[in-house]
Write a protein that holds these residues in place. Structure first.
Motif, mmCIF file in Angstrom:
data_model
loop_
_atom_site.group_PDB
_atom_site.id
_atom_site.type_symbol
_atom_site.label_atom_id
_atom_site.label_comp_id
_atom_site.label_asym_id
_atom_site.label_seq_id
_atom_site.Cartn_x
_atom_site.Cartn_y
_atom_site.Cartn_z
ATOM 1 N N VAL A 181 0.824 -1.210 0.000
ATOM 2 C CA VAL A 181 0.000 0.000 0.000
ATOM 3 C C VAL A 181 0.856 1.257 0.000
ATOM 4 O O VAL A 181 0.411 2.312 -0.434
ATOM 5 N N ARG A 182 2.070 1.161 0.508
ATOM 6 C CA ARG A 182 2.971 2.322 0.458
ATOM 7 C C ARG A 182 4.215 1.902 -0.309
ATOM 8 O O ARG A 182 4.786 0.846 -0.027
ATOM 9 N N LEU A 183 4.610 2.745 -1.226
ATOM 10 C CA LEU A 183 5.768 2.428 -2.048
ATOM 11 C C LEU A 183 6.802 3.541 -1.858
ATOM 12 O O LEU A 183 6.467 4.719 -1.940
ATOM 13 N N PHE A 184 8.037 3.144 -1.589
ATOM 14 C CA PHE A 184 9.085 4.159 -1.459
ATOM 15 C C PHE A 184 9.496 4.633 -2.842
ATOM 16 O O PHE A 184 9.704 3.821 -3.740
ATOM 17 N N ARG A 185 9.600 5.933 -2.990
ATOM 18 C CA ARG A 185 9.930 6.458 -4.302
ATOM 19 C C ARG A 185 11.310 5.983 -4.732
ATOM 20 O O ARG A 185 11.525 5.618 -5.870
ATOM 21 N N GLY A 212 6.824 6.411 2.567
ATOM 22 C CA GLY A 212 6.497 6.055 1.192
ATOM 23 C C GLY A 212 5.216 6.716 0.718
ATOM 24 O O GLY A 212 4.469 7.302 1.496
ATOM 25 N N GLU A 213 4.978 6.606 -0.595
ATOM 26 C CA GLU A 213 3.791 7.211 -1.194
ATOM 27 C C GLU A 213 2.616 6.234 -1.100
ATOM 28 O O GLU A 213 2.814 5.034 -1.230
ATOM 29 N N PRO A 214 1.401 6.773 -0.935
ATOM 30 C CA PRO A 214 0.255 5.882 -1.081
ATOM 31 C C PRO A 214 0.217 5.352 -2.511
ATOM 32 O O PRO A 214 0.301 6.146 -3.460
ATOM 33 N N ARG A 225 5.333 11.302 3.767
ATOM 34 C CA ARG A 225 5.613 10.579 2.527
ATOM 35 C C ARG A 225 7.077 10.206 2.441
ATOM 36 O O ARG A 225 7.442 9.127 1.976
#
Lengths: 498, 292
Positions: A406-410, B101-103, B97
């Motif tokens: 659900v959260r992705l590190f850029r 991380g990004e949603p 963020r």
């Protein structure tokens, strides 16, 4: 050395004569001199040493051409008050196309006087003229300032053109010198002369310039910035400073724009509010709307948000004397009928909210997710500025069974991991200085790089979904394959699962 | 003096009582039963549709669980109240963020179906985030607002929190305040959840057994820290995507890895214990003569 802007209207301070120098070839020459220096006999074009011999007190300052151009740009901004069609005539002139604008200022003569008076009080020594062609206006401004020639056919015009010097023809200095050498010093000498020998001897430019001055050949003024489709403006006797007053004025201007927009069946997508400050500076505030807008209250609301965001950066100084609202882009606006579930209304309020947020925070901060056909996680979903009618929902239901975080590190974060076997999942790993012991792992899911973007040498990734002993689920990957790639594979943290 | 105190007390708390009554009045009008009796009871008859609810993760490692729980909650509310389906506004602060991380939409939509339109806002400062949250909560047609903050910023105090709660209650829409690495602090939200990670369930096999060592349904360790109940309520909830509901996992089988009988139970290697060839302890005790 700063004299302030108003020394021309208040009187010159006690100072030595002043001149600007410029390097021409290997010599320093004077580019411009002030009246005081001119009265002492110094002229532009003199060498610095020669000028110092004439006038020992002369204060020579190196010229700054970039600053001159910036100043000319600022004056052009200021001149937007008279007409939207302001063209540059570098290095030292401006063309204002005032067709259809003069009556707003009480006629051409009044406009010219107003312009020159205001410039004088701003501290600018300007010369100007009004004529039917840009060529004649250029010549008059430089050789007979303050002239108004409103009708090209009149006798008046016939008297003026022949008496002007050939230097008024906007020709290169060498051509002017050649003309003078053969005794052709006035334009009147050229008008009557046969055209073919003139063209053969002095080139075609001479005849073009001559025709442009007399109006035989059309010469357009190319405007400096795109001309707004619709404009409403308000001149104020009492300058405004406060944000509330500017907002209220914007509302009134939007109200006066509405009939024109209704007649076109259109709504504004991009608007610009121009605030003309008393001292000549111009502030431009631009807002965009996610859907065409016509409602004055909504337009006013948009500018209210934008003003709230930028008001601290605007220096109101002694206030703004002219407020103008321009519609830069408009689009057809169809009155939408709400369906029974009221979803048209919901869409509209979402667009309204997006507009408010965009006006306050900027377009790059109000976003909607977009989906792309890519296996690489970073490219599968991106964020784009909100536009009405764009696809923004969660997108197509996920077709593959593999779970995604659900959260992705850029930027994937490096971790140190220990695996039982080289190609296996990690047993322990260290991320952000804390130790995690893996209890369960699923994988690998191999995602190869996209060779058409990353190149053929880009390493593939083996993704593992792991759970540590306290139940946190992470998305780890090993970059590079042991059997294929030369470099030692490294581990990265790429996301957090819900 | 006693009279004075009585007089003061009769004026002051009245307004507070009124305010609290208003708080709860708005909440009980419209609530969604989550299908979890202990939780619904503690929340006063279901999850409040109007107003702010705080969800916090104590550590940034638990951020994934907190986001997942918020999204799952949004999906459940959406299922019971289709009028929320219009749009969701997700306000993600820059520091949250950067840390968490990004949603990410592919993951979120894989976890639970979401609303039709999503607007993601990246405010520059916390003050902008609060402003955007207030604007979104007050706009009709916005189904739900998720405000994401990191820590306990100083500019988000009781006043600001009350203001957001007011605005959300007036609009009759839920506002989820997601707090990353936040301490429990007094706020206007009537309910506050603390979310921690919990081991996922095992994948089901067609014959009804469980696949050992697999990562199945996500689970959340949910603690209702602030509610009408005097004591916090702790549950482990497992998300069932197909039926769009949360199940309470029995506490006895809290460790999912051990729950149920694995279908393909492999013989495990016995843990190494006190064997005969154990290494000697470092150093020996020797009877050395005392050097006096």
């Amino acid at each position: 050395m700063r004299w302030g802007v108003s020394w021309r209207s208040r009187g010159r301070p006690e100072a030595p004569p002043i001149a600007c120098s410029e390097r021409v070839g290997s010599a320093l020459r004077l580019l411009a001199v002030d009246e005081h220096a001119r009265s002492q006999g110094v002229r532009p074009g003199h060498g610095v040493a020669e000028a110092r011999a004439i006038c020992p007190l002369l204060d020579v300052v190196p010229s700054d051409l970039a600053a001159d151009q910036r100043f000319l740009d600022a004056v052009a901004d200021w001149a937007d008050r008279y007409t939207p069609l302001v063209g540059m005539d570098r290095p030292d002139g401006l063309f204002l196309d005032i067709s259809g604008c003069a009556h707003l200022f009480g006629g051409e003569r009044a406009l010219l006087d107003d312009c020159l008076t205001r410039l004088f009080h701003l501290g600018v020594d300007a010369r100007a003229a009004i004529a039917g062609t840009p060529g004649l206006a250029w010549a008059l401004a430089r050789h007979d300032s303050g002239h108004v020639v409103s009708d090209m056919g009149a006798d008046d015009c016939g008297d003026i053109i022949p008496s002007l010097p050939v230097a008024a023809l906007r020709l290169p200095p060498a051509d002017v010198a050649a003309l003078t050498r053969v005794g052709l010093s006035r334009i009147g000498d050229l008008i009557g002369a046969p055209r073919k020998p003139l063209a053969r001897r002095f080139g075609p430019l001479l005849l073009v310039r001559l025709d442009q001055m007399t109006g035989i050949e059309e010469e357009p003024v190319s405007p400096r910035r795109p001309v707004a489709a619709l404009t409403a403006e308000r001149r104020l006797t009492e300058p405004v400073v406060s944000r509330e007053a500017i907002e209220a004025l914007t509302g009134q201007l939007a109200d006066s724009l509405r009939p024109s927009l209704e007649r076109r069946g259109a709504g504004a997508r991009e608007l610009e509010l121009q605030l003309f400050r008393v001292d000549g500076a111009v502030v431009r505030i631009r807002v965009g709307a996610a859907r065409p807008l016509r409602d004055p209250a909504r337009l006013r609301g948009l500018f209210a948000e934008r003003l709230a965001a930028v008001h601290d950066e605007i220096e109101a100084g002694f206030g703004f004397e002219t407020v103008r609202l321009c519609v830069l882009v408009f689009e057809p606006l169809d009155a939408a009928q709400a369906d029974f579930s009221g979803s048209a209304e919901a869409d509209e309020t979402l667009a309204a909210l997006a507009d408010r947020l965009t006006a306050r925070l900027g377009a790059d901060r109000v976003l909607m997710p977009q989906h792309h056909a890519s296996h690489v996680p970073e490219r599968a979903s991106s964020l784009a500025p909100f536009v009405e009618g764009g696809t923004s929902g969660p997108g197509p239901a996920i077709t593959h069974a593999a779970a995604r975080p659900v959260r992705l590190f850029r930027h994937p974060e490096p971790v140190t991991a220990v695996a039982e076997v080289p190609e296996g999942p990690p047993v322990t790993f260290r991320w952000r200085r804390s130790h995690h012991r893996v209890t369960r792992a699923e994988g690998p899911e191999r995602i190869a790089a996209e060779w058409w973007i990353d190149g053929e040498d880009a390493p593939a990734r083996d993704y593992y979904r792991v759970e540590d002993d306290s139940g946190r689920r992470f998305w780890l990957f090993r970059e590079g394959l042991y059997e294929r790639d030369v470099a030692t594979p490294r581990w990265f943290m790429h996301g957090l699962f819900g | 003096m006693r009279d004075t105190i009585n007089r003061l007390e009769s004026t002051l708390p009245k307004t507070r009582q009124q305010a609290m009554a208003a708080d709860f009045a708005g909440e009980t009008q419209d609530a969604v039963m989550l299908g979890l009796p202990p939780l619904d009871g503690a929340l006063g008859g279901g999850f409040p549709m109007a107003g702010m609810t705080e969800i916090r993760a104590a550590e940034s490692r638990d951020w994934g669980a907190a986001c997942g729980f918020a999204w799952v909650l949004a999906a459940m509310l959406l299922k019971h109240q289709p009028r929320l389906g219009g749009a969701l506004v997700w306000i993600a602060a820059a520091d949250a963020r950067a840390e968490g991380g990004e949603p990410w939409m592919p993951g979120l939509s894989g976890l639970a179906p979401g609303p039709r339109q999503i607007l993601i806002v990246h405010p520059r400062r916390t003050a902008d985030a609060l402003w955007a949250a207030e604007a979104a909560a007050g706009t009709a047609g916005i189904g739900m607002t998720i405000l994401e903050l990191r820590g306990n910023p100083g500019c988000f105090g009781l006043t600001e929190s009350r203001r957001l709660q007011f605005r959300a209650r007036q609009a009759g829409r839920p506002l989820l305040l997601l707090r990353q690495t936040g301490e429990a602090e007094a706020g206007a939200a009537p309910a506050r959840f603390h979310i921690g990670a919990a081991p996922a369930g095992l994948r089901r096999l067609p014959d009804g057994g469980r696949l050992a060592g697999s990562i199945g349904r996500p689970a959340f360790a949910v603690t209702l820290e602030k509610s009408r109940l005097p004591a916090p309520l702790s549950l482990i909830l497992e998300w069932n995507r197909h039926e769009c509901r949360l199940d309470i996992r029995p506490c006895a089988a809290g460790h999912a890895a051990g729950s149920g009988q694995p279908a393909d139970s492999r013989p495990r290697l016995s843990a190494s214990a006190d064997g005969p060839h154990r290494a000697d302890a470092m150093g020996r005790v020797l009877a050395l003569p005392r050097a006096s």
